[in-house]
Design an enzyme around this catalytic site. Sequence first.
Site, PDB file in Angstrom:
ATOM      1  N   LYS A 136       2.774  -6.771  -1.238  1.00 54.83           N
ATOM      2  CA  LYS A 136       2.433  -6.093  -2.495  1.00 54.83           C
ATOM      3  C   LYS A 136       3.572  -6.004  -3.516  1.00 54.83           C
ATOM      4  O   LYS A 136       3.352  -6.190  -4.693  1.00 54.83           O
ATOM      5  CB  LYS A 136       1.968  -4.682  -2.176  1.00 54.83           C
ATOM      6  CG  LYS A 136       0.609  -4.655  -1.487  1.00 54.83           C
ATOM      7  CD  LYS A 136      -0.042  -3.334  -1.713  1.00 54.83           C
ATOM      8  CE  LYS A 136      -1.127  -3.073  -0.711  1.00 54.83           C
ATOM      9  NZ  LYS A 136      -1.528  -1.692  -0.698  1.00 54.83           N
ATOM     10  N   GLU A 206       2.678   2.572   2.633  1.00 55.04           N
ATOM     11  CA  GLU A 206       3.266   1.803   1.522  1.00 55.04           C
ATOM     12  C   GLU A 206       2.807   2.367   0.177  1.00 55.04           C
ATOM     13  O   GLU A 206       3.578   2.395  -0.780  1.00 55.04           O
ATOM     14  CB  GLU A 206       2.918   0.319   1.657  1.00 55.04           C
ATOM     15  CG  GLU A 206       3.716  -0.334   2.779  1.00 55.04           C
ATOM     16  CD  GLU A 206       3.359  -1.799   2.992  1.00 55.04           C
ATOM     17  OE1 GLU A 206       3.136  -2.517   2.012  1.00 55.04           O
ATOM     18  OE2 GLU A 206       3.291  -2.208   4.170  1.00 55.04           O
ATOM     19  N   HIS A 210       4.871   4.423  -3.360  1.00 52.96           N
ATOM     20  CA  HIS A 210       4.740   4.193  -4.812  1.00 52.96           C
ATOM     21  C   HIS A 210       4.580   5.502  -5.584  1.00 52.96           C
ATOM     22  O   HIS A 210       4.567   5.490  -6.822  1.00 52.96           O
ATOM     23  CB  HIS A 210       3.505   3.329  -5.109  1.00 52.96           C
ATOM     24  CG  HIS A 210       3.670   1.882  -4.777  1.00 52.96           C
ATOM     25  ND1 HIS A 210       4.257   0.974  -5.616  1.00 52.96           N
ATOM     26  CD2 HIS A 210       3.304   1.181  -3.684  1.00 52.96           C
ATOM     27  CE1 HIS A 210       4.247  -0.217  -5.058  1.00 52.96           C
ATOM     28  NE2 HIS A 210       3.672  -0.124  -3.881  1.00 52.96           N
TER      29      HIS A 210
HETATM   30  P1  NAD Z   1      -1.712  -1.215  10.018  1.00 51.18           P
HETATM   31  O1  NAD Z   1      -0.704  -0.121  10.010  1.00 51.18           O
HETATM   32  O2  NAD Z   1      -3.150  -0.839  10.207  1.00 51.18           O
HETATM   33  O3  NAD Z   1      -1.353  -2.277  11.165  1.00 51.18           O
HETATM   34  C1  NAD Z   1      -0.095  -2.859  11.280  1.00 51.18           C
HETATM   35  C2  NAD Z   1      -0.069  -3.734  12.527  1.00 51.18           C
HETATM   36  O4  NAD Z   1       1.199  -4.414  12.558  1.00 51.18           O
HETATM   37  C3  NAD Z   1      -0.193  -2.975  13.852  1.00 51.18           C
HETATM   38  O5  NAD Z   1      -1.014  -3.713  14.732  1.00 51.18           O
HETATM   39  C4  NAD Z   1       1.231  -2.971  14.398  1.00 51.18           C
HETATM   40  O6  NAD Z   1       1.286  -2.929  15.808  1.00 51.18           O
HETATM   41  C5  NAD Z   1       1.733  -4.309  13.871  1.00 51.18           C
HETATM   42  N1  NAD Z   1       3.190  -4.389  13.838  1.00 51.18           N
HETATM   43  C6  NAD Z   1       4.066  -3.499  13.306  1.00 51.18           C
HETATM   44  N2  NAD Z   1       5.331  -3.932  13.511  1.00 51.18           N
HETATM   45  C7  NAD Z   1       5.240  -5.092  14.203  1.00 51.18           C
HETATM   46  C8  NAD Z   1       6.191  -6.006  14.729  1.00 51.18           C
HETATM   47  N3  NAD Z   1       7.493  -5.804  14.599  1.00 51.18           N
HETATM   48  N4  NAD Z   1       5.732  -7.091  15.384  1.00 51.18           N
HETATM   49  C9  NAD Z   1       4.418  -7.312  15.533  1.00 51.18           C
HETATM   50  N5  NAD Z   1       3.470  -6.508  15.041  1.00 51.18           N
HETATM   51  C10 NAD Z   1       3.884  -5.399  14.400  1.00 51.18           C
HETATM   52  O7  NAD Z   1      -1.510  -2.090   8.685  1.00 51.18           O
HETATM   53  P2  NAD Z   1      -2.588  -2.424   7.544  1.00 51.18           P
HETATM   54  O8  NAD Z   1      -2.980  -1.141   6.892  1.00 51.18           O
HETATM   55  O9  NAD Z   1      -3.625  -3.326   8.109  1.00 51.18           O
HETATM   56  O10 NAD Z   1      -1.710  -3.210   6.439  1.00 51.18           O
HETATM   57  C11 NAD Z   1      -1.061  -4.439   6.668  1.00 51.18           C
HETATM   58  C12 NAD Z   1      -0.388  -4.913   5.393  1.00 51.18           C
HETATM   59  O11 NAD Z   1      -1.351  -5.332   4.440  1.00 51.18           O
HETATM   60  C13 NAD Z   1       0.456  -3.840   4.679  1.00 51.18           C
HETATM   61  O12 NAD Z   1       1.719  -4.366   4.386  1.00 51.18           O
HETATM   62  C14 NAD Z   1      -0.307  -3.575   3.399  1.00 51.18           C
HETATM   63  O13 NAD Z   1       0.510  -3.218   2.312  1.00 51.18           O
HETATM   64  C15 NAD Z   1      -0.962  -4.907   3.158  1.00 51.18           C
HETATM   65  N6  NAD Z   1      -2.126  -4.789   2.263  1.00 51.18           N
HETATM   66  C16 NAD Z   1      -2.208  -5.620   1.179  1.00 51.18           C
HETATM   67  C17 NAD Z   1      -3.264  -5.527   0.293  1.00 51.18           C
HETATM   68  C18 NAD Z   1      -3.381  -6.444  -0.896  1.00 51.18           C
HETATM   69  O14 NAD Z   1      -4.381  -6.372  -1.595  1.00 51.18           O
HETATM   70  N7  NAD Z   1      -2.428  -7.318  -1.162  1.00 51.18           N
HETATM   71  C19 NAD Z   1      -4.264  -4.567   0.501  1.00 51.18           C
HETATM   72  C20 NAD Z   1      -4.180  -3.757   1.623  1.00 51.18           C
HETATM   73  C21 NAD Z   1      -3.098  -3.873   2.499  1.00 51.18           C
END
Ligand code: NAD
Length: 343
Positions: A136, A206, A210
């Site tokens: 992001k 995250e 912001h």
């Molecule tokens: P979440 O917290 O639900 O899940 C994160 C996952 O990553 C978990 O399974 C965790 O075990 C794993 N993880 C953490 N550290 C790790 C490591 N070192 N090695 C391996 N796995 C690891 O996350 P989420 O809410 O699904 O979000 C994921 C990302 O997507 C975030 O960075 C978020 O900002 C991004 N996102 C982007 C948009 C967009 O439109 N661009 C929208 C929503 C979310």
Amino acid sequence: MSEEHVAHESLAARASQPIRVGVLGFGGLGQAAARVLAPKQEMIWVAAADQKGFAYDPSGLNPDACIQTYHAHGSLGYLEGLGVLSDNGIQDLIEKGDAVEGYFLALPNLPNDFIASVVRQFMAAGWKGVLVDAIKRTSAVEQLLAMKEELQAAGITYMAGCGATPGLLTAAAALAAQSYAEVHSVKITFGVGIANWEAYRATVREDIGHLPGYTVEQARAMTDAEVEALLDKTNGILTLENMEHADDVMLELAGICSRDRVTVGGVVDTRNPKKPLSTNVQITGRTFEGKISTHTFTLGDETSMAANVCGPAFGYLKTGVGLQRRGLTGLFTAAEVMPHFVR
Ligand code: NAD
């Protein structure tokens, strides 16, 4: 048969096979990604890693079994017969998952250089293929942009900013800009509704980073109880304005407008799956005749954040595989190429 002929035949054979993809991170978006891929013929989901382990099966993983295991035990490492517990799941998967052609990085970008450090792991291992993120922040995309030449030399095709925003809405802005001689402003406003914040912990943390008075580091350091206490104060609502979002640098790089003309804000309801407002992007500009106008692209309210992130991510992964097979490596953004539709 000449060597060239053999290489050509194996490329053709590969092109007719479904693309083998992996997902790094198995939280809210990672699990949704597994479900999005389930009915696809052109892609097959074969690998995933979380913080405590990974699972890999070149003939395909079962989303239901993986999601149940993750919910019951907190890691894919416990998946019967296929799971491996590890504190270095990503590294292990890079080494073992030799059939994976592309990964969607559904990882938290906490700290703000975490994704860049994962990409370095891929390069150090000599892995070649396609990587897609839904990152992001502007500063996070800038770290990756600085790695463009290294990625190219490493044989990696990296697709940056390919979620919803940045991603789908940035691409819509790039398309809408075609009507104008000059783009005056791009205004992205998102509405996200999720039933509970625990399903998307990284996304919510995250977003907290912001809010005025918070940094990424502070949000990362917050305990779950502290996040809950903050959400209690706001009735579960996060209102975000003038966010540091990479849509700006992506549109600037694509030559559409300078980054100061791009604004991103939104409202996240962490206690209700209904969207608090309709996600939209408004692109205002001047036509060649001198008329000022605004195009608006609005997402359907029934589409979830997961649908609007995972769909584009795999669409761009397909584009990336097409580029990679033509020998094009390096870094591309969602504003630069179109996502291809995955059947
Ligand atoms: P979440 O917290 O639900 O899940 C994160 C996952 O990553 C978990 O399974 C965790 O075990 C794993 N993880 C953490 N550290 C790790 C490591 N070192 N090695 C391996 N796995 C690891 O996350 P989420 O809410 O699904 O979000 C994921 C990302 O997507 C975030 O960075 C978020 O900002 C991004 N996102 C982007 C948009 C967009 O439109 N661009 C929208 C929503 C979310």
